[in-house]
Write a protein that holds these residues in place. Structure first.
Motif, mmCIF file in Angstrom:
data_model
loop_
_atom_site.group_PDB
_atom_site.id
_atom_site.type_symbol
_atom_site.label_atom_id
_atom_site.label_comp_id
_atom_site.label_asym_id
_atom_site.label_seq_id
_atom_site.Cartn_x
_atom_site.Cartn_y
_atom_site.Cartn_z
ATOM 1 N N LEU A 1 38.114 40.633 26.808
ATOM 2 C CA LEU A 1 37.230 39.745 26.487
ATOM 3 C C LEU A 1 37.110 38.686 27.732
ATOM 4 O O LEU A 1 36.395 38.195 28.168
ATOM 5 C CB LEU A 1 37.417 38.602 25.219
ATOM 6 C CG LEU A 1 37.104 39.191 23.447
ATOM 7 C CD1 LEU A 1 37.655 39.253 22.777
ATOM 8 C CD2 LEU A 1 36.139 40.157 24.297
ATOM 9 N N GLY A 2 38.421 38.849 28.136
ATOM 10 C CA GLY A 2 38.753 37.991 29.937
ATOM 11 C C GLY A 2 37.282 38.622 30.600
ATOM 12 O O GLY A 2 37.484 37.820 31.635
ATOM 13 N N GLN A 3 38.387 39.973 30.930
ATOM 14 C CA GLN A 3 36.919 40.798 32.159
ATOM 15 C C GLN A 3 35.049 40.090 31.611
ATOM 16 O O GLN A 3 34.852 39.840 32.451
ATOM 17 C CB GLN A 3 36.829 42.221 31.979
ATOM 18 C CG GLN A 3 36.245 42.816 33.300
ATOM 19 C CD GLN A 3 36.144 44.130 33.308
ATOM 20 O OE1 GLN A 3 37.563 44.685 32.861
ATOM 21 N NE2 GLN A 3 35.491 44.598 33.499
ATOM 22 N N TYR A 4 35.299 40.673 30.445
ATOM 23 C CA TYR A 4 33.830 40.718 29.662
ATOM 24 C C TYR A 4 33.529 39.387 30.179
ATOM 25 O O TYR A 4 31.976 38.831 30.439
ATOM 26 C CB TYR A 4 33.482 40.538 28.304
ATOM 27 C CG TYR A 4 34.009 42.396 28.032
ATOM 28 C CD1 TYR A 4 34.398 43.213 28.440
ATOM 29 C CD2 TYR A 4 33.968 43.195 26.575
ATOM 30 C CE1 TYR A 4 34.242 44.640 29.159
ATOM 31 C CE2 TYR A 4 34.245 44.101 26.001
ATOM 32 C CZ TYR A 4 34.669 44.976 27.161
ATOM 33 O OH TYR A 4 35.048 46.281 26.868
ATOM 34 N N LEU B 1 43.808 47.008 42.962
ATOM 35 C CA LEU B 1 42.886 46.035 43.431
ATOM 36 C C LEU B 1 41.905 46.847 44.073
ATOM 37 O O LEU B 1 41.331 45.598 44.708
ATOM 38 C CB LEU B 1 43.643 45.278 44.256
ATOM 39 C CG LEU B 1 44.773 44.557 44.088
ATOM 40 C CD1 LEU B 1 45.562 44.174 45.467
ATOM 41 C CD2 LEU B 1 44.738 43.784 43.032
ATOM 42 N N THR B 2 42.111 48.170 43.568
ATOM 43 C CA THR B 2 40.187 49.040 44.350
ATOM 44 C C THR B 2 39.405 48.972 43.518
ATOM 45 O O THR B 2 37.639 49.502 44.120
ATOM 46 C CB THR B 2 40.641 50.527 44.957
ATOM 47 O OG1 THR B 2 41.055 50.824 43.921
ATOM 48 C CG2 THR B 2 41.888 49.490 46.166
ATOM 49 N N PHE B 3 39.383 49.225 41.710
ATOM 50 C CA PHE B 3 38.064 49.218 41.422
ATOM 51 C C PHE B 3 38.279 48.305 40.102
ATOM 52 O O PHE B 3 39.908 48.026 39.656
ATOM 53 C CB PHE B 3 37.637 50.264 40.732
ATOM 54 C CG PHE B 3 38.555 51.134 40.627
ATOM 55 C CD1 PHE B 3 38.608 51.124 38.482
ATOM 56 C CD2 PHE B 3 40.178 51.429 40.806
ATOM 57 C CE1 PHE B 3 39.846 52.065 37.731
ATOM 58 C CE2 PHE B 3 40.885 52.420 40.287
ATOM 59 C CZ PHE B 3 41.038 52.233 38.942
ATOM 60 N N THR B 4 37.539 47.405 39.297
ATOM 61 C CA THR B 4 37.591 46.883 37.999
ATOM 62 C C THR B 4 37.950 47.563 37.026
ATOM 63 O O THR B 4 36.663 48.075 36.106
ATOM 64 C CB THR B 4 36.321 45.536 37.862
ATOM 65 O OG1 THR B 4 35.823 45.302 38.981
ATOM 66 C CG2 THR B 4 36.408 44.621 36.870
ATOM 67 N N THR B 5 38.712 47.341 36.054
ATOM 68 C CA THR B 5 38.785 47.822 34.610
ATOM 69 C C THR B 5 38.909 46.358 34.581
ATOM 70 O O THR B 5 40.338 45.506 34.686
ATOM 71 C CB THR B 5 39.342 48.740 34.054
ATOM 72 O OG1 THR B 5 40.282 49.008 34.796
ATOM 73 C CG2 THR B 5 39.068 50.658 35.053
ATOM 74 N N PRO B 6 39.556 46.269 32.502
ATOM 75 C CA PRO B 6 41.054 45.329 32.177
ATOM 76 C C PRO B 6 41.694 45.217 32.839
ATOM 77 O O PRO B 6 42.351 44.199 32.710
ATOM 78 C CB PRO B 6 40.170 45.447 31.165
ATOM 79 C CG PRO B 6 38.509 45.856 30.595
ATOM 80 C CD PRO B 6 38.461 47.220 31.572
ATOM 81 N N SER C 1 30.512 42.911 37.667
ATOM 82 C CA SER C 1 31.258 43.691 36.611
ATOM 83 C C SER C 1 31.827 44.883 37.935
ATOM 84 O O SER C 1 33.290 45.159 37.778
ATOM 85 C CB SER C 1 31.017 44.476 36.133
ATOM 86 O OG SER C 1 29.599 45.915 36.395
ATOM 87 N N ARG C 2 31.576 45.284 38.663
ATOM 88 C CA ARG C 2 32.523 46.291 39.941
ATOM 89 C C ARG C 2 32.833 45.902 41.651
ATOM 90 O O ARG C 2 34.331 45.942 41.207
ATOM 91 C CB ARG C 2 31.042 47.629 40.346
ATOM 92 C CG ARG C 2 30.924 48.351 39.095
ATOM 93 C CD ARG C 2 30.086 49.285 39.576
ATOM 94 N NE ARG C 2 28.545 49.142 40.571
ATOM 95 C CZ ARG C 2 28.186 49.087 41.870
ATOM 96 N NH1 ARG C 2 29.912 49.521 43.147
ATOM 97 N NH2 ARG C 2 27.332 48.870 42.300
ATOM 98 N N ALA C 3 32.376 44.929 41.403
ATOM 99 C CA ALA C 3 32.588 43.659 42.085
ATOM 100 C C ALA C 3 33.855 42.318 42.095
ATOM 101 O O ALA C 3 35.069 42.326 42.918
ATOM 102 C CB ALA C 3 31.807 42.723 43.089
ATOM 103 N N LEU C 4 34.278 42.698 41.025
ATOM 104 C CA LEU C 4 35.193 41.260 39.920
ATOM 105 C C LEU C 4 37.126 41.505 40.906
ATOM 106 O O LEU C 4 37.020 40.782 41.026
ATOM 107 C CB LEU C 4 35.523 41.543 38.535
ATOM 108 C CG LEU C 4 35.902 40.218 38.171
ATOM 109 C CD1 LEU C 4 35.571 38.614 38.609
ATOM 110 C CD2 LEU C 4 35.734 40.276 36.533
ATOM 111 N N VAL C 5 37.505 42.319 40.528
ATOM 112 C CA VAL C 5 39.164 42.557 41.192
ATOM 113 C C VAL C 5 38.697 42.540 42.623
ATOM 114 O O VAL C 5 39.446 42.362 43.156
ATOM 115 C CB VAL C 5 39.513 43.425 40.570
ATOM 116 C CG1 VAL C 5 40.938 44.067 41.068
ATOM 117 C CG2 VAL C 5 39.816 43.867 38.264
ATOM 118 N N PRO C 6 38.143 43.738 42.752
ATOM 119 C CA PRO C 6 37.824 44.133 44.669
ATOM 120 C C PRO C 6 37.586 42.639 45.754
ATOM 121 O O PRO C 6 38.773 42.161 46.302
ATOM 122 C CB PRO C 6 37.074 44.967 44.827
ATOM 123 C CG PRO C 6 37.339 45.736 44.012
ATOM 124 C CD PRO C 6 37.046 45.126 43.031
#
Length: 297
Positions: free
Chosen positions: A166-169, A224-229, A187-192
């Protein structure tokens, strides 16, 4: 938003309310830590005359922007064996040139703002590689989580309810609602993007590290290159540890609140990463408390 969602479901006005609450907390932290607000001094504007040194310092920015735009032009929606096949040797040659260029800038007596821009662009080039080259997503997990977020936005609740991810969602959903940008892109750009924006802010506070902080993207930090929880929780844990390392000795309430927020964020994103982070922080704080008690005895 997460505890409200758990009991009442999701409504579209939650992100705006959360943003207002965060701004109020940030304002209280600034007052408590006595952070001065910036003042503007009006001076006579002089004609800008570029020098060779100025042009030399602007060259790394132009080079990094060129590399990022090159990656964006190579974006594809096709199935590929490896993203490295999309680019040629010229890209790698310019990337190799950009590393000493970034080092050169960080060694100069330039403003902190300029150093931050250079470092953020360099981090974005490395960590945003998959974001710029893959039109839809990297891996299968991103499609699953995007479908879950779209279901929450459309129906207000995802069954069965689970106390993780839920933190990512809700970070992605809130940013999409507030900025009016695509939830898919957010959602895809969040982590990078977060890595490129926040990591330099923390690391530049450690003056004795410059320019070695330019080497961080060369370490194998693939999460750090792509977003997952899982990757988002690892990024939050990394930010927490770096904050403790850089700012813990200042002992300001703002620092402790920031560390607490990051820890809770990691817990509700991925509990298997959040719980070890809580244990590490408890050890650090307990050791610091005992040192303070013994020093005052």
């Amino acid at each position: 938003i997460t505890p409200i969602y758990w009991f009442f479901g999701y409504l579209t006005w939650y992100p705006l309310a959360a943003a207002i609450a965060i701004l109020c907390i940030a304002g209280v932290c600034m007052i408590k830590t006595k952070i001065p607000f910036p003042t503007i001094h009006i001076q006579q504007i002089k004609a800008w005359r570029p020098t060779w040194k100025t042009l030399l310092l602007l060259l790394p920015i132009a080079l990094l922007l060129l590399l990022i735009l090159t990656l964006a032009k190579k974006m594809t929606g096709a199935t590929i064996i490896s993203p490295w096949t999309l680019i040629g040797p010229k890209f790698w040659l310019l990337t190799a040139v950009s590393v000493p260029a970034v080092f050169f800038v960080l060694q100069q007596k330039t403003s902190a703002t300029y150093q931050y821009i250079i470092l953020a662009l360099w981090y974005l080039l490395v960590y945003g590689f998959l974001l710029f080259t893959h039109k839809y997503a990297f891996g299968f997990d991103q499609h699953i989580h995007l479908a879950s977020m779209n279901w929450i936005v459309t129906h207000g609740l995802l069954e069965p309810k689970v106390p993780y991810y839920l933190g990512q969602y809700f970070t992605s959903i809130s940013l999409a609602e507030i900025t009016n940008l695509s939830l898919d892109w957010i959602s895809r750009a969040l982590v990078p993007a977060a890595a490129a924006i926040i990591l330099p802010l923390i690391l530049l506070q450690k003056k004795d590290l410059s320019p070695t902080i330019a080497l961080l993207p060369l370490l194998p930090l693939s999460f750090l290159t792509f977003t997952t929880p899982n990757n988002l929780a690892l990024l939050i844990a990394l930010l927490t540890v770096l904050t403790v390392w850089v700012r813990f000795d200042t002992r300001t309430i703002g620092t402790h609140i920031f560390i607490g927020i990051l820890t809770i964020w990691a817990l509700i994103t991925h509990v298997l990463i959040g719980l070890p982070l809580v244990c590490v922080l408890l050890l650090i704080y307990s050791k610091h408390t005992w040192q303070t008690v013994l020093a005052s005895a």
